[in-house]
Each structure stands twice: as C-alpha cells, then as structure tokens.
Design an enzyme around this catalytic site. Structure first.
Site, PDB file in Angstrom:
ATOM      1  N   CYS A   1       0.786  -0.944  -0.056  1.00  9.75           N
ATOM      2  CA  CYS A   1      -0.350   0.054   0.256  1.00  9.75           C
ATOM      3  C   CYS A   1       1.237   1.563   0.156  1.00  9.75           C
ATOM      4  O   CYS A   1       1.655   1.532   0.088  1.00  9.75           O
ATOM      5  CB  CYS A   1      -0.737  -0.109   1.246  1.00  9.75           C
TER       6      CYS A   1
ATOM      7  N   GLY B   1      -0.548   0.002  -4.971  1.00  9.49           N
ATOM      8  CA  GLY B   1      -1.633  -0.420  -4.495  1.00  9.49           C
ATOM      9  C   GLY B   1      -3.020   0.173  -5.329  1.00  9.49           C
ATOM     10  O   GLY B   1      -2.709   1.356  -5.773  1.00  9.49           O
TER      11      GLY B   1
ATOM     12  N   ASN C   1       0.267   0.636   6.185  1.00  6.63           N
ATOM     13  CA  ASN C   1       1.177   0.669   5.235  1.00  6.63           C
ATOM     14  C   ASN C   1       1.634  -0.762   6.256  1.00  6.63           C
ATOM     15  O   ASN C   1       2.488  -0.410   6.324  1.00  6.63           O
ATOM     16  CB  ASN C   1       1.880   1.443   4.470  1.00  6.63           C
ATOM     17  N   GLY C   2       1.270  -2.093   6.235  1.00  2.53           N
ATOM     18  CA  GLY C   2       1.972  -3.308   6.142  1.00  2.53           C
ATOM     19  C   GLY C   2       1.214  -4.278   6.438  1.00  2.53           C
ATOM     20  O   GLY C   2      -0.121  -4.355   6.061  1.00  2.53           O
TER      21      GLY C   2
ATOM     22  N   TYR D   1      11.336  -3.970  -6.099  1.00  2.00           N
ATOM     23  CA  TYR D   1      10.522  -4.373  -6.776  1.00  2.00           C
ATOM     24  C   TYR D   1       9.818  -3.045  -6.535  1.00  2.00           C
ATOM     25  O   TYR D   1       8.834  -2.631  -7.277  1.00  2.00           O
ATOM     26  CB  TYR D   1       9.905  -5.350  -6.991  1.00  2.00           C
TER      27      TYR D   1
HETATM   28  O1  LIG Z   1       6.598 -15.240 -11.091  1.00  3.52           O
HETATM   29  P1  LIG Z   1       6.167 -14.427 -11.245  1.00  3.52           P
HETATM   30  O2  LIG Z   1       4.946 -14.942 -10.199  1.00  3.52           O
HETATM   31  O3  LIG Z   1       5.049 -14.247 -12.437  1.00  3.52           O
HETATM   32  O4  LIG Z   1       5.952 -12.988 -11.032  1.00  3.52           O
HETATM   33  C1  LIG Z   1       7.445 -12.528 -11.302  1.00  3.52           C
HETATM   34  C2  LIG Z   1       6.712 -11.747 -11.717  1.00  3.52           C
HETATM   35  O5  LIG Z   1       6.356  -9.694 -11.268  1.00  3.52           O
HETATM   36  C3  LIG Z   1       6.517  -9.572 -10.951  1.00  3.52           C
HETATM   37  O6  LIG Z   1       6.491  -8.763 -12.448  1.00  3.52           O
HETATM   38  P2  LIG Z   1       5.374  -7.097 -12.600  1.00  3.52           P
HETATM   39  O7  LIG Z   1       4.658  -6.877 -13.687  1.00  3.52           O
HETATM   40  O8  LIG Z   1       4.271  -6.703 -11.037  1.00  3.52           O
HETATM   41  O9  LIG Z   1       5.782  -6.203 -11.983  1.00  3.52           O
HETATM   42  P3  LIG Z   1       6.907  -4.793 -13.614  1.00  3.52           P
HETATM   43  O10 LIG Z   1       5.580  -4.700 -14.731  1.00  3.52           O
HETATM   44  O11 LIG Z   1       7.102  -3.540 -12.299  1.00  3.52           O
HETATM   45  O12 LIG Z   1       8.013  -5.219 -13.580  1.00  3.52           O
HETATM   46  C4  LIG Z   1       8.269  -9.452 -11.546  1.00  3.52           C
HETATM   47  O13 LIG Z   1       8.707  -8.067 -12.571  1.00  3.52           O
HETATM   48  C5  LIG Z   1       8.460 -11.032 -12.353  1.00  3.52           C
HETATM   49  O14 LIG Z   1       8.042 -10.295 -13.763  1.00  3.52           O
HETATM   50  N1  LIG Z   2      -0.301  -3.664   1.557  1.00  3.20           N
HETATM   51  C1  LIG Z   2      -0.464  -3.377   2.267  1.00  3.20           C
HETATM   52  O1  LIG Z   2       0.385  -2.010   3.350  1.00  3.20           O
HETATM   53  C2  LIG Z   2      -1.981  -3.318   3.275  1.00  3.20           C
HETATM   54  C3  LIG Z   2      -2.343  -2.915   4.167  1.00  3.20           C
HETATM   55  C4  LIG Z   2      -3.308  -3.187   5.031  1.00  3.20           C
HETATM   56  N2  LIG Z   2      -2.837  -4.567   5.712  1.00  3.20           N
HETATM   57  C5  LIG Z   2      -4.589  -3.871   3.965  1.00  3.20           C
HETATM   58  O2  LIG Z   2      -4.600  -4.825   3.854  1.00  3.20           O
HETATM   59  O3  LIG Z   2      -5.200  -2.956   3.657  1.00  3.20           O
END
Ligand SMILES: O=P(O)(O)OC[C@H]1O[C@H](OP(=O)(O)OP(=O)(O)O)[C@H](O)[C@@H]1O
Ligand SMILES: NC(=O)CC[C@H](N)C(=O)O
Length: 496
Positions: free
Chosen positions: A18, A44, A123-124, A264
C-alpha cells in the site's frame, strides 16, 4: 465464452502493497493528497481513500475502487474534501476479504473518541491481527471491516490516555508486524513507523506551516515538496502549527527495512536510505553479471522492474542492451480472466516481443524476481516463438522461497516456485538454457553493504529469501505455518 469484463480489482502489477500520504497546513490539502497518492499508485491499485478535515465542515471522507486518477481528480469528489489537513491511502489488500475486496475494507479508517476524531492509513501487515480481533470482539468491539488495520482504531478506543497521539502509542505497542501509519486528528498530522521500520515513510516540507508525510520520495516530487528526512524505525512524529515533535514510543530497536522495496516495490525515482532506487537496481545487475556471466548477443529487460538491473548487467558484461520485450503502457486496469484461454493471454496483454530484435539471437532476459514463475514461463515461450537462438534468465533477487507476512501479497509457500524446486529444477520447468539468481550477499552489496549480509544480525528484512522472519508471524503460526528450523533466533529481540 464470457466476454472480457472490466474488473476494478485486477491490477497490472502482480505483487503490491500500500501507499500512504498526508498533508497539513496547506489550502485544500486533499488535492495534495490526491497527487501524492497518484505518485504512489504502483504500491496499490485496488482502491483508494481520502479523509480531510475542515474547521467548519469537520471530517469528510471518500473511498473508491480503482485508480486515483479516475476518482480523485473529479471536482464533485474533491469538493467534498475541503480543509487544510488530509490523509489518504492506496490499497492492495494483504489481509481481510481478498477474493472480493469490499469498500468497507478501503482505508483510511476513522474513529470518534471523547477527545475528537482520528483517521488512520496503514501500510504493512499486522501479524497478530487475528488474535487481537478475537480479543477485541470478546471485549465488545464492533468491527466494521475485515482489515487487519482496523484493530488499531479499536485498541485506541480502549486506551485510557487523554490525547490521540498517546492513545496511538498505546495501541501500536500491542500490534506486531509491519506498520507505517499516517494519522490525523482535527489539528494534527501523525506519522509512525514500527520498531523495525519494515515499510518506508518520509517527511517533506511545502512551506513554513505546510508539511507532508509519504511512503516514498517520488510522492514529494510530484507536489514540489522538499525532502526533509525519513521517519526513523520506531519513531512517531506529531505535526501541528508548523512544528514537528518527535518521540520513540517503542524503546530502542535496530531497523530491518524490507530489502524487496529496493528490488521491486518502490519507484526507481525514489530515494531510500539516501540511495537512489534506480542506482541500487542497476548495481544489482552489475553484481549479477559478475556472479553469473554468460555468452550472449543481447541483454533484454523484462519491463518495468527488471529494466535498471538489465542496464547494469549490460554495462558490466559489455553485451549490447536492447528492448526485446515491449510493454503496453495502456495496460492499466486489466480484464477479468474468465477462461483458461484468456488467462493464458495474461502476459501478452501487457508484454509483447520485439521479434525483429530477438530473431536468431542468444538472449539474456533480466527480471527482478520469480515468484510463482508464471511470468518467466510465458515470456520464455514468447521469446522462443520469436526465434531466439538461446534464452538465459538472470534474476535480480535471490529465489523467493518464503511468503511475506509484512505487507506484501505473496502467495502461500506451496505456490512459490523456489519453495518447491531447486534452481536447476526451476530452469527446467521454465524451459530456458540457463537461470541464475543474484546471491543474497550480492544483493546486500548492491544496497550498499560492502561486506554483504551480517548473518548474526541482518541489516534488512529479507525473510522472503532467507526464511528469517524478524517478527514471529503469530497468526500464521497459529494456522500451522512452519518457520525454517532454527530461525526463531533471527526474531529481532529489540523489537519485542
Ligand atoms: O513469478 P511471477 O509470479 O510471475 O512474478 C514475478 C513477476 O512479477 C513482477 O512483475 P509485474 O508485472 O508485477 O511488475 P513490473 O511491471 O513492475 O515489472 C516481477 O517483475 C516479475 O516479472
Ligand atoms: N499492503 C498493505 O500495506 C495493506 C495494508 C492493510 N494490511 C490492508 O490489507 O489494507
């Protein structure tokens, strides 16, 4: 076959958490919050909310599914959020009803106490939320949502302290896990980080009286706020009338920031711990090229998060860099995936191969992570289809073998590829010529720890790679989750 259905909860990022933002001492603070949340949208995308306070109209709020730009730019919505003080939240659920997020789970949450109202954005993830909820319900609390974060409001309600910041301290001392929280009363903006500082939180300044709090520095840039400093792990700041008061409600502790924020989550234009996220990611690529070189003709990023690491890999290896995979920038909200055929098209909706560049080349694909392995496998298929001679995967993080219980939506262990297979088995399953992950020490070096990971006292939370959880995941243990044998000793004692 069912048609594609627009679905507000599908997002174009696979793993999120989040984003939170708050502003005080500026006219129409909610406009600043909307802009800040827009800059944090990558954290998020399910839903967002803003609460604002105005001396004449009191507290007002708006909670919506979907993107900030679709909801909080509309004058009819923003006109309902007047006043010089506002906070907001963009959500990706880590707790509560997940299959079908309900609007009642969308933050900020609000509570009315004898000394006035208070809204919070979290967030968390609270690792003892289920236990706290049981206890609070037994003692008469009436929960409005299924979110872990709501516990904080109920714990505050039970505190006997006479002001809201002290009630928050009481509440947060009972909460375990990861929390960066932004809260507001009628006159104060409050920011807190858990003792380990797992999630980020920064302070910015807009004018003499104008301050903001945000998950990341990219949200300061969008509104022209000056970066003041990060909120320290275990610190609470209370901002009112141009003054920032600080306290340490949890006693001394050693920070264990989430290392995956560098890999990431955070935006590459953010600065964390004085380091550019982009530069850290580029450096991971350099480490990866040193640790796992391979002969090839082309280095290609898997966009977006793999891009800086691919640049670093190409620079270090001297192999040309090229955009072999192109991302559809208009992906935005994706489609619900009602059939297998459509589900399998998933990656193609977002990523496509640049055939002309790939054909007959030995290609190194650099991605930031492999979680379930779905992306890697589909991308490999596309690259082979386009006529690549060889495909080598280089991953800018160690194998993700353990779930995160601190605010990231990673799946259960049985869905994590690295929990089920060795790297060689993963290579075979994905179907590539070679596969290598940066080592944990290589990742630590890239984030600026020249000596790598301190095994006795790790500098970061890296539980998703190491299985060393700095806070025991209480609710999960109750549900039967098995920690890595012997890893109990890695629980951060200072944080207890
Ligand atoms: O092994 P998986 O479960 O497939 O997850 C890994 C993928 O998820 C993320 O991509 P994402 O499209 O979320 O993000 P990005 O557009 O920021 O690269 C990450 O960059 C990998 O490509
Ligand atoms: N990813 C988050 O930080 C989520 C905050 C909170 N645990 C929710 O589920 O809304």
């Amino acid at each position: 076959m069912q048609p594609f259905l627009a679905h507000p909860f599908d997002s174009d990022r696979l793993h999120e958490e989040c984003g939170i933002f708050g502003a005080i001492g500026v006219a129409d603070a909610s406009n600043f919050v909307a802009l800040g949340l827009h800059a944090l949208q990558h954290r998020g995308q399910e839903a967002g909310g803003i609460v604002a306070h105005d001396s004449e109209q009191g507290f007002n709020s708006a909670h919506r599914f979907g993107y900030v730009r679709d909801n909080f730019t509309k004058t009819d919505v923003m006109a309902t959020l007047p006043g010089p003080l506002a906070i907001g939240h963009v959500r990706y659920s880590t707790a509560g009803t997940k299959a079908n997020t309900a609007i009642r789970d969308v933050q900020p949450f609000f509570g009315e106490f004898s000394m006035g109202g208070c809204a919070i954005a979290h967030n968390g993830n609270i690792t003892n939320a289920a236990a706290l909820r049981r206890e609070l319900i037994e003692r008469g609390s009436i929960f409005q949502s299924s979110s872990d974060s709501e516990c904080i409001i109920h714990l505050m309600a039970r505190s006997i302290q006479r002001n809201i910041p002290e009630r928050m301290k009481d509440a947060l001392r009972r909460v375990e896990g990861a929390f960066s929280v932004i809260a507001m009363t009628r006159t104060k903006l409050i920011g807190v980080r858990d003792p380990l500082g797992v999630r980020p939180l920064v302070l910015g300044k807009l004018s003499d009286d104008g301050f903001v709090l945000a998950s990341e520095t990219c949200a300061l840039d969008i509104i022209g706020a000056e970066f003041v400093r990060e909120i320290d792990p275990g610190e609470m700041v209370v901002i009112s009338k141009g003054k920032v008061e600080t306290s340490r409600p949890f006693g001394p502790s050693q920070g264990r920031f989430c290392i995956f924020e560098h890999v990431y989550f955070s935006r590459p234009d953010s600065i964390i711990g004085g380091r550019s996220v982009y530069e850290t990611r580029r450096q991971i690529g350099v480490e990866l090229a040193r640790e796992s070189p391979v002969e090839a003709d082309l280095v290609c990023p898997v966009p977006d998060s793999g891009t800086p690491a691919a640049i670093g890999f190409a620079q270090e290896s001297g192999i040309p860099y090229g955009m072999g995979i192109i991302r559809n920038q208009y992906m935005g909200r994706t489609f619900i995936e009602p059939t297998d055929q459509i589900r399998n098209m998933g990656v193609r909706l977002k990523l496509n191969v640049n055939r002309a560049l790939i054909r007959d080349k030995r290609v190194i694909l650099v991605d930031d992570s492999v979680v379930r392995g779905t992306t890697s496998r589909k991308i490999k298929d596309m690259i082979i289809d386009a006529g690549a001679a060889e495909v080598h995967f280089r991953i800018a993080s160690p194998p993700t073998a353990w779930p995160c219980f601190y605010g990231v939506d990673t799946p259960d262990r049985d869905k994590l590829l690295a929990a089920q297979m060795t790297p060689e088995e993963m290579r075979e399953w994905i179907g590539v010529d070679s596969l290598a992950f940066v080592s944990l020490d290589g990742l630590y070096r890239a984030v600026g720890e020249a000596k790598g990971r301190n095994r006795k006292c790790p500098q970061y939370c890296d539980a998703c790679f190491s299985g060393d959880y700095p806070v025991a995941p209480f609710d999960q243990l109750e549900r039967g989750f098995q920690m890595k044998p012997g890893s109990e000793s890695t629980v951060n004692e200072a944080a207890e």
